[in-house]
Structures are given as structure tokens and as C-alpha cells.
Design a protein around this motif. Structure first.
Motif, PDB file in Angstrom:
ATOM      1  N   TYR A  94      -8.544  16.576   8.062  1.00  0.00           N
ATOM      2  CA  TYR A  94      -6.314  16.624   8.918  1.00  0.00           C
ATOM      3  C   TYR A  94      -5.878  16.581   8.169  1.00  0.00           C
ATOM      4  O   TYR A  94      -6.050  15.528   6.826  1.00  0.00           O
ATOM      5  N   THR A  95      -4.183  16.876   8.085  1.00  0.00           N
ATOM      6  CA  THR A  95      -3.371  16.311   7.772  1.00  0.00           C
ATOM      7  C   THR A  95      -3.069  15.457   8.719  1.00  0.00           C
ATOM      8  O   THR A  95      -2.579  15.427  10.013  1.00  0.00           O
ATOM      9  N   LEU A  96      -0.878  14.720   8.555  1.00  0.00           N
ATOM     10  CA  LEU A  96      -0.879  14.116   8.979  1.00  0.00           C
ATOM     11  C   LEU A  96       0.428  15.035   9.741  1.00  0.00           C
ATOM     12  O   LEU A  96       0.968  15.882   9.547  1.00  0.00           O
ATOM     13  N   VAL A  97       0.544  14.783  10.931  1.00  0.00           N
ATOM     14  CA  VAL A  97       1.879  15.338  11.693  1.00  0.00           C
ATOM     15  C   VAL A  97       3.436  14.390  11.699  1.00  0.00           C
ATOM     16  O   VAL A  97       3.840  14.595  12.195  1.00  0.00           O
ATOM     17  N   SER A  98       2.647  12.948  11.950  1.00  0.00           N
ATOM     18  CA  SER A  98       3.916  12.355  11.761  1.00  0.00           C
ATOM     19  C   SER A  98       3.356  11.330  10.962  1.00  0.00           C
ATOM     20  O   SER A  98       1.923  11.437   9.487  1.00  0.00           O
ATOM     21  N   GLY A  99       4.250  10.177  10.526  1.00  0.00           N
ATOM     22  CA  GLY A  99       3.810   9.834   9.349  1.00  0.00           C
ATOM     23  C   GLY A  99       3.251   8.387   9.528  1.00  0.00           C
ATOM     24  O   GLY A  99       2.691   8.647  11.130  1.00  0.00           O
ATOM     25  N   LEU A 100       2.479   8.121   8.547  1.00  0.00           N
ATOM     26  CA  LEU A 100       1.755   7.179   8.575  1.00  0.00           C
ATOM     27  C   LEU A 100       2.160   5.466   9.214  1.00  0.00           C
ATOM     28  O   LEU A 100       2.951   5.405   8.414  1.00  0.00           O
ATOM     29  N   PRO A 101       0.734   4.211  10.011  1.00  0.00           N
ATOM     30  CA  PRO A 101       1.838   2.920  10.337  1.00  0.00           C
ATOM     31  C   PRO A 101       1.583   2.558   8.801  1.00  0.00           C
ATOM     32  O   PRO A 101       1.051   2.913   8.303  1.00  0.00           O
ATOM     33  N   ALA A 102       2.750   1.490   9.326  1.00  0.00           N
ATOM     34  CA  ALA A 102       2.442   0.427   7.903  1.00  0.00           C
ATOM     35  C   ALA A 102       1.241   0.028   7.548  1.00  0.00           C
ATOM     36  O   ALA A 102       0.592  -0.223   6.115  1.00  0.00           O
ATOM     37  N   VAL A 103       0.325  -0.254   8.414  1.00  0.00           N
ATOM     38  CA  VAL A 103      -1.399  -1.077   7.787  1.00  0.00           C
ATOM     39  C   VAL A 103      -1.904   0.461   7.184  1.00  0.00           C
ATOM     40  O   VAL A 103      -3.149  -0.559   6.822  1.00  0.00           O
ATOM     41  N   PHE A 104      -1.118   1.233   7.055  1.00  0.00           N
ATOM     42  CA  PHE A 104      -2.161   2.621   6.469  1.00  0.00           C
ATOM     43  C   PHE A 104      -1.811   2.700   5.645  1.00  0.00           C
ATOM     44  O   PHE A 104      -2.123   3.571   4.725  1.00  0.00           O
ATOM     45  N   HIS A 105      -0.543   2.309   4.791  1.00  0.00           N
ATOM     46  CA  HIS A 105       0.614   2.661   3.560  1.00  0.00           C
ATOM     47  C   HIS A 105      -0.834   2.026   2.323  1.00  0.00           C
ATOM     48  O   HIS A 105      -1.043   0.899   2.096  1.00  0.00           O
ATOM     49  N   SER A 106      -0.331   2.619   1.508  1.00  0.00           N
ATOM     50  CA  SER A 106      -0.570   2.186   0.366  1.00  0.00           C
ATOM     51  C   SER A 106      -0.432   2.910  -0.833  1.00  0.00           C
ATOM     52  O   SER A 106       0.547   4.243  -0.623  1.00  0.00           O
ATOM     53  N   GLN A 107      -0.146   2.326  -2.749  1.00  0.00           N
ATOM     54  CA  GLN A 107       0.436   2.540  -3.328  1.00  0.00           C
ATOM     55  C   GLN A 107      -0.474   3.639  -4.044  1.00  0.00           C
ATOM     56  O   GLN A 107      -0.343   4.435  -5.536  1.00  0.00           O
ATOM     57  N   SER A 108      -1.754   4.133  -3.761  1.00  0.00           N
ATOM     58  CA  SER A 108      -2.853   4.612  -4.544  1.00  0.00           C
ATOM     59  C   SER A 108      -4.211   5.554  -3.522  1.00  0.00           C
ATOM     60  O   SER A 108      -4.209   5.045  -2.629  1.00  0.00           O
ATOM     61  N   ILE A 109      -4.094   6.117  -3.981  1.00  0.00           N
ATOM     62  CA  ILE A 109      -6.075   7.254  -4.050  1.00  0.00           C
ATOM     63  C   ILE A 109      -6.403   7.410  -4.567  1.00  0.00           C
ATOM     64  O   ILE A 109      -6.048   7.737  -5.500  1.00  0.00           O
TER      65      ILE A 109
END
Length: 191
Positions: free
Chosen positions: A142-157
Motif C-alpha cells: 500500500y501507499t499512504l493516502v493520509s498521514g500516519l498517526p503518531a503511534v506509527f511515526h519512526s525516524q528510520s525504516i
């Protein structure tokens, strides 16, 4: 100039030529990813399992995804299910390194027991489509249509989350890991 010096210059020219070729053809990401996959094969990098002292986070289901065929869906449709989320990109060697094991995990666990949500963070959706088709991966991307909620934010992938049916984030793995292990499969199936 003596023979030894000439030979050293030629060796460096060949090394730099190979590196430049890999970089300018875009193959450097695949080569680095392949080398990192060798590291994963040793089994020294496994996802962290939750401990009883770990304070679990409640998932936030308020975002939308688009699959590679263009169909938009709400992540909230997955409430009540075990969800394996992986944030990745085609330009990320560690992401590429762990994908074959994620495919193996997907094949062994089955999409009827665990929902896999592989979220491409590429700026161009077509890059993800071409990459997935080239590698013949069958897990859902998938790709994001809307922004990710803060719980899923990450500084790395890559970054991976596992959400239990009760909505608790049970696993948060920042960086690459080896997911196709018996312990990790058992963890997924026990949720």
C-alpha cells in the motif's frame, strides 16, 4: 612509474568504476540489500518481543491506504485483527534485505490469520509497483493516502509494528530484522 604503482592505480580505478556503475545504474541499493540479507541469515537480528514490563501502546486506526491497483481503504477496517505493518521504501537497502523473509513469513502464516500491510514510503508509487512486480512478492503493498498517526511515526525504516486484535501494539521493531523464525510466527499466531 614502476609496475607496482601502475597496478595499484588500475586496481583502484576498477574498484571506483564498479562502484560508480552500481551507483549510477541504481543497483547499489540491491547489492547492499543482498549483503544485509546475509547478515539476517545469521539469525542475530530478530524482532524484539514484548516483555511484561513493556508499556503497550494503543493503535490508532485513523488513516487511509491505497493498494497498488488504486483501491483506497480505511485502516479502521482491520480493527479486531492481528496486523503486521512494515514501513519500507525501494531506496532502502535494509528494507530490501528483510523483504524475502517477510514474503516467507506471509506464505507460512497465511493472510487469513494475520493481515499484512506493507506500506511503501516511496515518493513515486510506480517505483514500488515495479519493484514488487520485479521481485514477484505477493504480500499486500500500500501507499499512504493520509498521514500516519503518531503511534506509527519512526525516524528510520524499515520499521515494523504488530497490532493485536485488541488494538494493542505488541511489537515495535525499528531497523531490519529476521521475521521468518519459529518464535516470531508463534507470537503472531498466539495473538
Amino acid at each position: 612509474m614502476d609496475k607496482k604503482k601502475k597496478r595499484e592505480i588500475i586496481e583502484w580505478a576498477v574498484i571506483l568504476g564498479v562502484m560508480a556503475t552500481l551507483y549510477f545504474t541504481g543497483l547499489h541499493t540491491e547489492v547492499i540489500g543482498t549483503l544485509q540479507r546475509g547478515i539476517l541469515a545469521t539469525g542475530i537480528m530478530s524482532p524484539s518481543e514484548p516483555e511484561s514490563t513493556l508499556s503497550l501502546t494503543e493503535s490508532d486506526y485513523r488513516f487511509q491506504l491505497e493498494d497498488l491497483e488504486g483501491k483506497v481503504s480505511s485502516f479502521s477496517d482491520l480493527k479486531g485483527k492481528t496486523v503486521f505493518i512494515n514501513l519500507w521504501a525501494t531506496w532502502c537497502p535494509p528494507c530490501i534485505a528483510e523483504m524475502p523473509e517477510i514474503q516467507d513469513l506471509y506464505d507460512k502464516v497465511g493472510s487469513d490469520k494475520v493481515v499484512f500491510v506493507m506500506i511503501s514510503l516511496d515518493d513515486e508509487r510506480d517505483k514500488a509497483i515495479k519493484f514488487i512486480q520485479k521481485k514477484e512478492y505477493t504480500f499486500p503493498v500500500y501507499t499512504l493516502v493520509s498521514g500516519l498517526p503518531a503511534v506509527f511515526h519512526s525516524q528510520s525504516i524499515p520499521t515494523t509494528f504488530v497490532i493485536a486484535p485488541d488494538g494493542q501494539v505488541k511489537v515495535q521493531q525499528f531497523g531490519m530484522a529476521s521475521y521468518d523464525t519459529e518464535d516470531f510466527r508463534n507470537l503472531l499466531l498466539s495473538l
